[in-house]
Each structure stands twice: as C-alpha cells, then as structure tokens.
Design a protein around this motif. Structure first.
Motif, PDB file in Angstrom:
ATOM      1  N   ALA A  36     -44.421  19.345  37.955  1.00 30.99           N
ATOM      2  CA  ALA A  36     -43.923  20.772  38.763  1.00 30.99           C
ATOM      3  C   ALA A  36     -44.120  20.269  40.040  1.00 30.99           C
ATOM      4  O   ALA A  36     -45.111  19.204  40.093  1.00 30.99           O
ATOM      5  CB  ALA A  36     -45.091  21.719  38.553  1.00 30.99           C
ATOM      6  N   TRP A  37     -43.375  21.200  41.166  1.00 30.65           N
ATOM      7  CA  TRP A  37     -43.559  20.532  42.371  1.00 30.65           C
ATOM      8  C   TRP A  37     -44.133  21.443  42.983  1.00 30.65           C
ATOM      9  O   TRP A  37     -44.450  22.466  42.960  1.00 30.65           O
ATOM     10  CB  TRP A  37     -41.635  20.605  42.745  1.00 30.65           C
ATOM     11  N   SER A  38     -44.813  21.397  44.149  1.00 28.22           N
ATOM     12  CA  SER A  38     -45.439  22.166  44.904  1.00 28.22           C
ATOM     13  C   SER A  38     -44.458  22.905  45.762  1.00 28.22           C
ATOM     14  O   SER A  38     -43.597  22.485  45.977  1.00 28.22           O
ATOM     15  CB  SER A  38     -46.292  21.164  46.249  1.00 28.22           C
ATOM     16  N   PRO A  39     -45.006  23.874  46.643  1.00 30.16           N
ATOM     17  CA  PRO A  39     -44.111  24.860  47.350  1.00 30.16           C
ATOM     18  C   PRO A  39     -43.251  23.844  47.816  1.00 30.16           C
ATOM     19  O   PRO A  39     -42.410  24.520  48.160  1.00 30.16           O
ATOM     20  CB  PRO A  39     -45.023  25.708  47.689  1.00 30.16           C
ATOM     21  N   SER A  40     -43.904  23.379  49.207  1.00 31.80           N
ATOM     22  CA  SER A  40     -43.623  22.215  50.164  1.00 31.80           C
ATOM     23  C   SER A  40     -42.372  21.581  49.386  1.00 31.80           C
ATOM     24  O   SER A  40     -41.915  20.441  50.384  1.00 31.80           O
ATOM     25  CB  SER A  40     -44.365  22.141  50.717  1.00 31.80           C
ATOM     26  N   GLY A  41     -42.760  20.781  48.370  1.00 29.47           N
ATOM     27  CA  GLY A  41     -41.451  20.157  47.755  1.00 29.47           C
ATOM     28  C   GLY A  41     -41.729  18.961  48.149  1.00 29.47           C
ATOM     29  O   GLY A  41     -41.135  17.552  47.700  1.00 29.47           O
ATOM     30  N   LYS A  42     -43.276  19.022  49.170  1.00 31.20           N
ATOM     31  CA  LYS A  42     -43.790  17.468  49.309  1.00 31.20           C
ATOM     32  C   LYS A  42     -43.848  15.936  47.902  1.00 31.20           C
ATOM     33  O   LYS A  42     -44.124  14.789  48.009  1.00 31.20           O
ATOM     34  CB  LYS A  42     -44.606  17.295  50.193  1.00 31.20           C
ATOM     35  N   TYR A  43     -44.763  17.077  47.420  1.00 29.16           N
ATOM     36  CA  TYR A  43     -44.968  17.126  46.193  1.00 29.16           C
ATOM     37  C   TYR A  43     -44.950  17.197  44.627  1.00 29.16           C
ATOM     38  O   TYR A  43     -44.816  17.805  44.342  1.00 29.16           O
ATOM     39  CB  TYR A  43     -46.809  17.089  46.479  1.00 29.16           C
ATOM     40  N   LEU A  44     -45.681  16.127  43.893  1.00 28.19           N
ATOM     41  CA  LEU A  44     -45.213  16.424  42.635  1.00 28.19           C
ATOM     42  C   LEU A  44     -46.250  16.316  41.782  1.00 28.19           C
ATOM     43  O   LEU A  44     -47.350  15.183  41.738  1.00 28.19           O
ATOM     44  CB  LEU A  44     -44.215  15.388  41.976  1.00 28.19           C
ATOM     45  N   ALA A  45     -46.666  17.944  40.857  1.00 33.60           N
ATOM     46  CA  ALA A  45     -47.323  17.063  39.548  1.00 33.60           C
ATOM     47  C   ALA A  45     -46.815  16.775  38.423  1.00 33.60           C
ATOM     48  O   ALA A  45     -46.174  17.628  37.878  1.00 33.60           O
ATOM     49  CB  ALA A  45     -48.868  19.042  39.711  1.00 33.60           C
ATOM     50  N   SER A  46     -47.713  16.149  38.006  1.00 32.99           N
ATOM     51  CA  SER A  46     -47.037  15.824  35.914  1.00 32.99           C
ATOM     52  C   SER A  46     -48.297  15.740  35.013  1.00 32.99           C
ATOM     53  O   SER A  46     -49.825  15.534  35.225  1.00 32.99           O
ATOM     54  CB  SER A  46     -46.406  14.554  36.344  1.00 32.99           C
ATOM     55  N   CYS A  47     -48.431  16.331  34.073  1.00 33.97           N
ATOM     56  CA  CYS A  47     -48.993  16.312  33.252  1.00 33.97           C
ATOM     57  C   CYS A  47     -48.655  15.545  31.491  1.00 33.97           C
ATOM     58  O   CYS A  47     -47.610  15.342  30.970  1.00 33.97           O
ATOM     59  CB  CYS A  47     -50.195  17.225  32.798  1.00 33.97           C
ATOM     60  N   GLY A  48     -49.388  14.918  30.749  1.00 27.09           N
ATOM     61  CA  GLY A  48     -49.217  14.721  29.481  1.00 27.09           C
ATOM     62  C   GLY A  48     -50.099  14.180  28.228  1.00 27.09           C
ATOM     63  O   GLY A  48     -51.209  15.118  28.570  1.00 27.09           O
ATOM     64  N   CYS A  83     -48.389  22.645  33.559  1.00 25.19           N
ATOM     65  CA  CYS A  83     -49.593  22.338  34.745  1.00 25.19           C
ATOM     66  C   CYS A  83     -48.454  22.871  35.887  1.00 25.19           C
ATOM     67  O   CYS A  83     -47.071  23.182  36.120  1.00 25.19           O
ATOM     68  CB  CYS A  83     -49.884  21.085  35.376  1.00 25.19           C
ATOM     69  N   GLN A  84     -48.978  23.684  36.852  1.00 21.96           N
ATOM     70  CA  GLN A  84     -48.123  24.751  37.770  1.00 21.96           C
ATOM     71  C   GLN A  84     -48.792  24.524  39.141  1.00 21.96           C
ATOM     72  O   GLN A  84     -50.341  24.916  39.311  1.00 21.96           O
ATOM     73  CB  GLN A  84     -47.498  25.983  37.156  1.00 21.96           C
ATOM     74  N   TRP A  85     -47.918  24.318  39.980  1.00 27.96           N
ATOM     75  CA  TRP A  85     -48.957  24.562  41.800  1.00 27.96           C
ATOM     76  C   TRP A  85     -49.368  26.414  42.410  1.00 27.96           C
ATOM     77  O   TRP A  85     -47.911  27.082  40.962  1.00 27.96           O
ATOM     78  CB  TRP A  85     -48.164  24.075  42.571  1.00 27.96           C
ATOM     79  N   SER A  86     -49.863  26.716  42.629  1.00 29.02           N
ATOM     80  CA  SER A  86     -50.256  28.189  42.767  1.00 29.02           C
ATOM     81  C   SER A  86     -49.113  28.004  44.021  1.00 29.02           C
ATOM     82  O   SER A  86     -48.914  27.394  44.969  1.00 29.02           O
ATOM     83  CB  SER A  86     -51.771  28.423  43.498  1.00 29.02           C
ATOM     84  N   PRO A  87     -48.729  29.304  44.382  1.00 21.60           N
ATOM     85  CA  PRO A  87     -48.350  29.932  45.784  1.00 21.60           C
ATOM     86  C   PRO A  87     -48.361  29.149  46.753  1.00 21.60           C
ATOM     87  O   PRO A  87     -47.278  29.060  47.582  1.00 21.60           O
ATOM     88  CB  PRO A  87     -47.947  31.399  46.040  1.00 21.60           C
ATOM     89  N   CYS A  88     -49.398  29.681  46.878  1.00 17.27           N
ATOM     90  CA  CYS A  88     -50.275  29.184  48.895  1.00 17.27           C
ATOM     91  C   CYS A  88     -50.075  27.346  48.426  1.00 17.27           C
ATOM     92  O   CYS A  88     -50.780  26.859  49.279  1.00 17.27           O
ATOM     93  CB  CYS A  88     -51.664  29.370  48.617  1.00 17.27           C
ATOM     94  N   SER A  89     -49.800  26.645  47.112  1.00 15.24           N
ATOM     95  CA  SER A  89     -50.395  25.282  46.943  1.00 15.24           C
ATOM     96  C   SER A  89     -51.337  24.583  47.328  1.00 15.24           C
ATOM     97  O   SER A  89     -52.089  23.388  47.021  1.00 15.24           O
ATOM     98  CB  SER A  89     -49.627  24.307  48.504  1.00 15.24           C
TER      99      SER A  89
END
Length: 384
Positions: A36-48, A83-89
């Motif tokens: 999942a990308w952060s709302p700004s597209g700068k960071y990426l979250a991953s899980c497994g 996993c998911q970022w919140s809209p406010c990041s």
C-alpha cells in the motif's frame, strides 16, 4: 533494471506498452500478501506471512535505491494479510489471521503528525543517520471481534471509519472516536462465505465487499447502521478483489476479479436501484483474461487497470468505450453506452509465484508496486 518481459500478444488485446522493473525490495522472509502506498506516494507499506509490516522509501542519498525504514513486529501473532494507510497518512491499519486489526501511529520527533507533511521531509524530522531515514511507529489500538482470520481492511475517504472482513463471513465497520479509540458501529453477516475484500467508495457513502460466495455486495449508510443495497453475482466463483474508477466520468464504474480468471467491468445505473441508490450493470463479456485466478486489481488515476494473479502474471488494461446499444445490441432511443477492457501491457512471469497485490502510486503516474509468493516486492514503471 531491464524489463522482465517484452510486450507480446495476449488475451484481451495486443500490448502496446511495457512494464519495466526499477527496484526490488527484499526483506520479508515469507509470502508478501499486500502493498500500500502512502497518500503522497513517497512511501510503501508491505506485510506478509512473516507477521511483519515493513515501511519502505527511497534512500536519502540515492532515490533509485529503496530501503526499509521501519519494521512493525510487535502487533500480530500470525500472518498479516493486508495493510492500509489512513487518508491523513499518520496511521496504518493492518489485519491478520490472528483475528485482530492493529492501528499504528507514526511517532516523529515532535510526538505525532503525518510523515507525508513538508515538515517531515527535513533531515531532522526524518531522523536521518548515515544517509538512511528511519521511521518510528507505535501500536495505539488493537481491534478484536472477528472469530478468526481477518482478510482485508479499508479506511473511508475522511479517515473516520474503518471496515474489516474475514473468514467468519462478516463485515465490521468501526468508527474512529479518537486516535487510539475505535467503536464498532455494526457487523454485517449477509455474505454466506468467507469475505475476502472490503473497500470504501472514494466518492460516495458506500462500502463494497467481495466474497468466497461468488458475489460483490454494495452497502449504504443509514444513520449509524449500514445495509445492503445491491448484490452482484456475475462471477462463477470466488471474488478476490475490486477497484473503483478514479473519477465519475464518463460514469461511476468498478472492476471485480475472481478465481474464474475473469475481470468484470461494472457501471452504476441511476435507474433500478433501491432507496435512491444506483443499480450496477456489467458492461463487458466474461472473457477469461488470466490463465489462473486473479487475486488483485487496482485502477490508476490515469485510467489504467492493473491485475495480478495465480499465473504469476501482471497485466495492464484500458477501458475502451463502445457505441451506445440497447439490450438487443442495436442502437436507438434508450440505448446505453458500453465499454470493454483492452490489454495494453503484460509481464507473464512478474513474480516466481502468485502475484498477491498490485497498487498504482497515487501521485506518480505509471509507477506500480507488486508483491508475491516469492517474498519480493517489485517497483515498476508503465511506459507507453
């Protein structure tokens, strides 16, 4: 890095563009289920399956090199499925086979605030050390209620609601009362089998869910409760995921993907719904567009639809508009426009195993992340 595969003819059209790998992210030691990308597209979250959530970002000294900025390891006891970022990041929600949903808050040097803000981009706020940025996150809430595995989680566009779903055939909707306080508003049990995926609609007060019972359900808000306003049953087997169109032009649309290898394009129709809500009608055929189950789909702001599945492939499609036609296929008064999917790019061996997640970057056109059974995350560019 070179492209893994050149464009070639395939189902749904002849590819006219290409996908190229620009980075590989290694760190997970088991299947990677979700990115999942952060709302700004700068960071990426991953899980497994290694029970860890990782946060990735470009190296401070070389943005072509990605590094792991944080590992969130203390929250879940079993596989982390989504996993998911919140809209406010400022927050990340994660769900697990341990039956819980964890909510994590970013903790910067100032004790809070979103890491996508301009202030966070300074060296001091980033906490840079030897050219590496490190993020600190803390677990602030653990939501319990599901009887067993939780499969998916989604924030509403305002960040005031969370939805979760799981193997217990239920969809839970939670309200955010404070950063660390959540209350369950309702539990919906209309699905008859495992619920695989939930997603809030980006523009309407709707929630969408996909299930092992072969259906997609559309839920609408009614005060503090939610109720089912539509059940879409065109797939022949498990519906794994769905995605909403990035805009309402030319119409509100969504795509669903399934174990049957098909992608179905749906369009909201103002007539025929209940309580003023639109009905959904399918626009395209049931052509099989992957050789095996399709597990993931996402719809980019630029119009591209990406899919990943059990055939190890990633494919990119565009929507081609058809001339208006009535139910008999003829034009005339009362005719409605249709549409179909045309494949524009594919990589047949995008991962060495199932492709479990695909996500377009929300701010960088053509940038895509994927995750697979091979423990890898790949960053791609889609080039015309």
């Amino acid at each position: 890095m070179a492209a893994l595969a050149a464009p070639s003819a395939g189902a749904g059209g002849v590819p006219s563009s290409r996908l190229e790998v620009v980075a590989e992210l290694e760190g997970h030691v088991d299947t990677v289920w979700s990115v999942a990308w952060s709302p700004s597209g700068k960071y990426l979250a991953s899980c497994g399956s290694d029970k860890i959530i990782r946060i990735w970002g470009p190296n401070a000294n070389d943005e072509a090199v990605w590094t792991c900025l944080a590992s969130l390891e203390e929250g879940h006891k079993r596989t982390v499925r989504c996993c998911q970022w919140s809209p406010c990041s400022s927050y990340i929600a994660s769900v697990s086979f341990d039956g819980t949903c964890c909510v994590w808050q970013h903790a910067d040097e100032g004790g809070g605030g979103g890491h996508d803000s301009d202030e966070y981009d300074s060296d001091e706020a980033e906490g840079m050390s030897m050219g590496r940025r490190e993020m600190r996150w803390e677990l602030i809430a653990q939501l319990e209620g599901h009887e067993n595995e939780v499969k998916s989680v989604s924030w509403n566009p305002e960040g005031t609601l969370l939805a979760t779903c799981g193997r217990d055939k239920s969809v839970w909707i939670w309200e955010t009362l404070a950063p660390a306080e959540f209350e369950c508003l309702t539990v919906k049990v209309e699905h008859t089998q495992d619920v695989k995926y939930v997603q809030f609609h980006p523009r309407q007060q709707l929630l969408l869910s996909a299930s092992y019972d072969d259906t997609v359900k559309v839920w609408a808000e009614d005060g503090d409760d939610w109720y089912c306003v539509s059940t879409l049953d065109a797939h022949s087997t498990t519906v794994w995921a769905l995605a909403c169109s990035p805009s309402a032009a030319p119409a509100e649309r969504m795509v669903s993907v399934s174990d049957d290898g098909c992608i179905i394009l749906w369009q909201a129709d103002a007539s025929g719904g209940i309580d003023g809500h639109a009905a959904w009608r399918r626009l395209d055929s049931d052509e099989k567009l992957h050789e095996r189950p399709i597990f993931a789909v996402d719809w980019a702001a630029g119009g591209e639809i990406v899919t990943g599945g059990g055939d190890n492939a990633i494919r990119v499609f565009r929507v081609a508009e058809n001339a208006a036609a009535d139910s008999s296929g003829e034009g005339g008064e009362g005719a409605q426009p249709g549409a179909r999917l045309t494949m524009v790019a594919e990589v047949k061996e995008a991962h060495q195993g199932d492709v479990n997640s695909v996500r377009w970057n929300p701010k960088q056109p053509g940038v895509l992340a994927s995750a697979g059974d091979d423990q890898l995350i790949r960053i791609w560019t889609h080039r015309e």
